[in-house]
Design an enzyme around this catalytic site. Structure first.
Site, PDB file in Angstrom:
ATOM      1  N   TYR A  17      87.402  24.244  21.864  1.00 30.32           N
ATOM      2  CA  TYR A  17      87.453  24.168  23.323  1.00 30.32           C
ATOM      3  C   TYR A  17      87.424  22.754  23.897  1.00 30.32           C
ATOM      4  CZ  TYR A  17      85.852  24.593  28.176  1.00 30.32           C
ATOM      5  OH  TYR A  17      85.722  24.463  29.528  1.00 30.32           O
TER       6      TYR A  17
ATOM      7  N   GLY B 151      84.086  15.260  30.975  1.00 25.24           N
ATOM      8  CA  GLY B 151      82.960  15.066  31.887  1.00 25.24           C
ATOM      9  C   GLY B 151      83.458  14.813  33.286  1.00 25.24           C
TER      10      GLY B 151
ATOM     11  N   ASN C 201      78.475   9.041  23.802  1.00 25.90           N
ATOM     12  CA  ASN C 201      78.846  10.454  23.791  1.00 25.90           C
ATOM     13  C   ASN C 201      77.997  11.114  22.706  1.00 25.90           C
ATOM     14  OD1 ASN C 201      81.840  12.311  22.784  1.00 25.90           O
ATOM     15  ND2 ASN C 201      80.088  12.984  23.952  1.00 25.90           N
ATOM     16  N   GLY C 202      77.233  12.114  23.097  1.00 26.74           N
ATOM     17  CA  GLY C 202      76.363  12.793  22.136  1.00 26.74           C
ATOM     18  C   GLY C 202      74.989  12.985  22.722  1.00 26.74           C
TER      19      GLY C 202
ATOM     20  N   CYS D 161      80.430  13.951  27.373  1.00 24.80           N
ATOM     21  CA  CYS D 161      80.963  12.647  27.744  1.00 24.80           C
ATOM     22  C   CYS D 161      82.264  12.296  27.051  1.00 24.80           C
ATOM     23  CB  CYS D 161      79.972  11.542  27.370  1.00 24.80           C
ATOM     24  SG  CYS D 161      78.375  11.755  28.113  1.00 24.80           S
TER      25      CYS D 161
END
Ligand code: SF4
Length: 485
Positions: free
Chosen positions: A257, A42, A117-118, A16
């Protein structure tokens, strides 16, 4: 939907991206721009929630930000001076609109919108307990657990309820939350996922990456610290650190990345780190080749570093079309194979008769690497060497990154010799874990590595994995010693 990008469907996927803004006219329009800059985090769905001083408004949609949030009627339906948004690639919860964030609930103290996010590594356990106590869940997302924990907290003050909820969750969370009188940004005590704060005139902005601040013309102020809550009420900003301080464990894959190369993560330029990893690879695993070729796009900075260090010319041996959408409906296998060629093609005139060294950021299942090596051979390469700008990915991530189960990770199944054969390369080498840390400006990997999470390489998970231990204990790396190289 099937991906047409042969180089994306065998990658780890960040779950996310977050963007929130407080005290700005037409806040939702800026959130849409910020989310667009975070699209790489995302691509499955996106959502924005705004608050107009009286009502919350939400629009959520499957697909990209562009096409869903670039229409006046959509942004016009999200009025107010405070808004937050989310782009999603699901790892927990199925692919459905009900799981698209921000999630919203009416709590005792008023509306509550949350973008996360996570991944919460004890969400299943908490959810079971909550359901037994009568909670009715609307989604299958782990994030909804936080809403229920806030709703059922025994504290009176809304902020205390939120902190109480966070104390009960394990794992990774960077959050942007909206209530009727505030926007709250926070990171879990270990700071797995990034979150930064910026300023645009009097407006305060929170974003997963600095690139989103750049894109909307905002100034970077600072990172939200691990374990910190930043509370914005009008023009007032407060910081709270309610958790027991711990050594941070930032996800090292953000530099490898996930993050955009033009972002700064933890004071380090992502682009510079990737170049340094490439240089380190050239030092550790030199190869006699005619050309250094990046696997587009994520292999480019490391390939530049490898070429500069080795003196081997950097060339674009794989050309990417910019006119093919990332996904489209494909009716069958034959067309799918055509789709592969639509997106990337070997630069045949350059490659014919040459020994090439391909640089990529990671190997997940290995299917992509095999396709690329074969593409080089079909184009007439005399030798194909592969160098990977991360150590072998041997373990699943439980902190918000979509990894296949461990058994499907190529490096969990075989050693480097076996992987070399599997992808049909002449040679294959990965940067060492010490080399990765050197590229990050450290002296190497200490036996206990504060500062970073590298569990997908080492199996050193920084938190308990409650759900995993209950559901599938055999998959935990603690039970899988490192395979020999
Ligand atoms: Fe990042 Fe890997 Fe840790 Fe997941 S396990 S947070 S991908 S370093």
């Amino acid at each position: 939907m099937l991906t047409t990008n042969p180089f994306d469907d065998d990658k780890l996927h960040e779950e996310c991206g977050l963007f929130g803004v407080s005290a700005l006219d037409s806040a939702a329009a800026l959130v849409a721009l910020g989310l667009h800059a975070l699209q790489h985090r995302g691509q499955e769905a996106a959502g924005i929630t705004s608050f107009d001083g009286k009502y919350f408004h939400t629009h959520r949609a499957m697909g990209h930000v562009a096409g869903n949030f670039d229409r006046d009627e959509v942004i016009g339906g999200l009025p107010g001076t405070i808004a937050c948004g989310h782009v999603r690639y699901s790892t927990t919860g199925e692919t459905a609109l009900r799981n698209v964030q921000p999630l919203y609930a009416e709590l005792a103290a008023g509306g509550f919108a949350i973008a996360h996010n996570g991944n919460i590594s004890n969400a299943m356990r908490l959810r079971r307990d909550l359901v037994e106590r009568g909670a009715i869940f609307q989604s299958t997302s782990d994030t909804e657990v936080i809403i229920h924990l806030v709703a059922t907290s025994s504290y009176r003050d809304p902020l205390d309820r939120f902190i109480d909820a966070l104390r009960r969750v394990e794992g990774a969370y960077s959050l942007v939350v909206m209530t009727p009188d505030s926007m709250i940004a926070c990171r879990d005590p270990l700071g797995f996922r990034p979150l930064v704060m910026g300023k645009l005139d009097d407006a305060i902005i929170f974003a997963s990456e600095t690139v989103a601040l750049d894109v909307v013309g905002a100034e970077f102020v600072r990172a939200v610290d691990p374990g910190e809550l930043v509370i914005v009420q009008g023009t007032e900003i407060r910081s709270l650190r309610p958790f027991t301080p711990q050594a941070p464990r930032a996800c090292v894959f953000e530099w490898v990345y996930f993050s955009r190369p033009d972002s700064i993560v933890g004071d380090k330029s992502v682009y510079s780190v990737r170049k340094a990893i490439g240089a380190q690879l050239a030092i550790e695993s030199p190869v006699d080749a005619d050309l250094v070729i990046p696997v587009p796009d994520s292999g480019v900075p490391a390939a530049i570093g490898f070429a500069q260090q080795s003196g081997i010319p950097f060339e674009l041996g794989i050309i990417r079309s910019h006119y093919v959408g990332r996904t489209f409906i494909q009716p069958g296998d034959k067309v799918r194979r055509l789709g592969v060629k639509l997106k990337h093609n070997a630069n045949r005139a350059l490659i014919k008769g040459k020994s090439v060294v391909l640089i990529d950021d990671s190997i997940v299942r290995g299917t992509t690497s095999l396709k690329i090596v074969e593409m080089m051979r079909e184009a007439g390469a005399s030798q194909v060497h592969m160098r990977i700008a991360s150590p072998p990915t041997r373990n699943s991530c439980f902190y918000g990154v979509d990894t296949p189960e461990r058994a499907k990770l190529l490096a969990a199944q075989m050693d480097v010799r076996g992987m070399t054969d599997f992808i049909h390369a002449d040679t294959l080498a990965f940067v060492s874990i010490d080399g990765l840390y050197k590229a990050l400006g450290e002296s190497g990997r200490a036996p206990v590595m504060p500062g970073y999470c590298d569990a997908c390489f080492t199996g050193d998970y920084p938190t308990p994995l409650t759900d995993q231990a209950e559901a599938n204990p055999a998959d935990l790396l603690a039970l899988h010693p490192e395979p020999a190289e």
